[in-house]
Design a protein around this motif. Structure first.
Motif, PDB file in Angstrom:
ATOM      1  N   GLU A 225       0.598  -1.479  -0.003  1.00 55.86           N
ATOM      2  CA  GLU A 225      -0.006  -0.253   0.258  1.00 55.86           C
ATOM      3  C   GLU A 225       0.704   1.301   0.072  1.00 55.86           C
ATOM      4  O   GLU A 225       0.148   2.251  -0.195  1.00 55.86           O
ATOM      5  N   ALA A 226       1.854   1.364   0.561  1.00 53.31           N
ATOM      6  CA  ALA A 226       2.364   1.976   1.226  1.00 53.31           C
ATOM      7  C   ALA A 226       3.227   2.674  -0.571  1.00 53.31           C
ATOM      8  O   ALA A 226       3.868   4.629  -0.265  1.00 53.31           O
ATOM      9  N   LYS A 227       3.549   2.182  -1.358  1.00 51.92           N
ATOM     10  CA  LYS A 227       3.675   2.560  -2.987  1.00 51.92           C
ATOM     11  C   LYS A 227       2.540   3.114  -4.232  1.00 51.92           C
ATOM     12  O   LYS A 227       2.734   2.775  -5.055  1.00 51.92           O
ATOM     13  N   GLU A 228       1.541   2.811  -3.281  1.00 50.27           N
ATOM     14  CA  GLU A 228       0.856   2.996  -4.532  1.00 50.27           C
ATOM     15  C   GLU A 228       0.450   3.761  -5.293  1.00 50.27           C
ATOM     16  O   GLU A 228       0.479   4.176  -6.907  1.00 50.27           O
ATOM     17  N   ASN A 229       1.131   5.356  -4.499  1.00 46.58           N
ATOM     18  CA  ASN A 229       1.356   6.174  -5.470  1.00 46.58           C
ATOM     19  C   ASN A 229       2.705   6.294  -6.608  1.00 46.58           C
ATOM     20  O   ASN A 229       2.486   6.725  -7.723  1.00 46.58           O
ATOM     21  N   ILE A 230       3.423   5.433  -6.341  1.00 42.80           N
ATOM     22  CA  ILE A 230       4.436   5.422  -7.236  1.00 42.80           C
ATOM     23  C   ILE A 230       4.260   4.535  -9.048  1.00 42.80           C
ATOM     24  O   ILE A 230       4.258   5.008 -10.277  1.00 42.80           O
ATOM     25  N   ILE A 231       2.801   3.889  -8.857  1.00 37.88           N
ATOM     26  CA  ILE A 231       2.148   3.371 -10.093  1.00 37.88           C
ATOM     27  C   ILE A 231       1.202   3.694 -10.367  1.00 37.88           C
ATOM     28  O   ILE A 231       1.238   3.818 -11.586  1.00 37.88           O
ATOM     29  N   LYS A 232       0.749   5.082  -9.902  1.00 37.84           N
ATOM     30  CA  LYS A 232      -0.502   6.198 -10.455  1.00 37.84           C
ATOM     31  C   LYS A 232       0.094   6.436 -12.056  1.00 37.84           C
ATOM     32  O   LYS A 232      -0.483   6.683 -12.545  1.00 37.84           O
ATOM     33  N   LYS A 233       1.276   6.708 -11.573  1.00 40.41           N
ATOM     34  CA  LYS A 233       1.871   7.260 -12.867  1.00 40.41           C
ATOM     35  C   LYS A 233       1.645   6.532 -14.032  1.00 40.41           C
ATOM     36  O   LYS A 233       2.219   7.623 -15.431  1.00 40.41           O
ATOM     37  N   PHE A 234       1.530   5.205 -14.126  1.00 41.86           N
ATOM     38  CA  PHE A 234       2.037   4.337 -15.424  1.00 41.86           C
ATOM     39  C   PHE A 234       0.907   4.096 -15.889  1.00 41.86           C
ATOM     40  O   PHE A 234       0.176   2.877 -16.821  1.00 41.86           O
TER      41      PHE A 234
END
Length: 235
Positions: A225-234
């Motif tokens: 869950e802590a890395k959710e924002n990283i994937i949003k840009k893809f």
């Protein structure tokens, strides 16, 4: 949620720390106290994950509190937020196990960096029981930081990534295998494996390796869950 205690005797500084904390996701303020004795009383009664701690406190100081925490085996972590900038105190704080050290005055960006890094490590350690050397180096010891991808690798598509990512999210905290995802989304295991590798390379998925008595090791994944924002840009 990560449960936080603020130990600060200056009411204005305590209020700033409180407001800053409210802007960082994943943290819950339990209490604000102004002395080591108040902090110890609260730590005996409630579970605290992280203490935002000043050094210059009347009576026993912040370093005294951290030493007591270590001696008594309490599991709370400490980030110092203090005007103490001399090397002796900084070295002492780090030797006692402080996870970060912010020197007043500081900007919100530095505060956010400290809390976000702690949250990532906290969530990783909460979800892992056994680590590989690679995971230990990258997630805990912070060795050999990698350059994260800025675009999807060749052969991967945005639409398929979104389907697989949403499926992984739907699993919540439960571990899953390549085969399980392939069965849910109707895509071949070979293709799914490429997307799961990309997501794990981006630290958006935890990876656990289980070694059986025969055959290949079994890879299982968990949603980070802590890395959710990283994937949003893809997506």
């Amino acid at each position: 949620m990560i449960r936080v205690l603020i130990v600060e005797d200056d009411p204005m500084v305590a209020e700033f720390n409180k407001r800053y904390l409210e802007q960082v996701e994943g943290f819950q303020l339990v209490s604000v106290v102004s002395s080591v004795n108040e902090a110890l009383n609260l730590l005996e009664k409630q579970t605290i994950d992280l203490i935002l701690l000043d050094i210059f406190i009347p009576g026993m100081n912040g370093l005294d509190l951290l030493l007591l925490i270590r001696e008594t085996g309490m599991k709370a972590d400490v980030i110092f937020i203090t005007a103490a900038s001399d090397m002796n105190r900084i070295q002492t704080a780090l030797r006692y196990g402080a996870v970060d050290y912010l020197i007043k005055p500081f900007e919100f960006d530095r505060f956010n960096e400290a809390l976000s890094a702690y949250r990532e490590k906290f969530m990783f350690m909460k979800n892992q029981h056994v680590l590989s050397q690679k995971e230990l180096d990258r997630q805990i010891l912070r060795k050999n930081p990698r350059v994260m991808a800025e675009e999807l690798p060749k052969g991967l598509t945005q639409g398929t990534l979104q389907i697989i990512w949403e499926t992984a999210q739907s699993m919540g905290g439960s571990p899953f295998s390549t085969e399980e995802i392939a069965g849910r989304v109707g895509i071949s295991r070979v293709s799914v494996r490429k997307y799961l590798k990309f997501l794990s390379d981006m630290d958006a998925l935890y990876v656990q390796v289980h070694y059986g008595t025969i055959g290949r090791p079994i890879y299982q994944y968990k949603y980070n869950e802590a890395k959710e924002n990283i994937i949003k840009k893809f997506l």
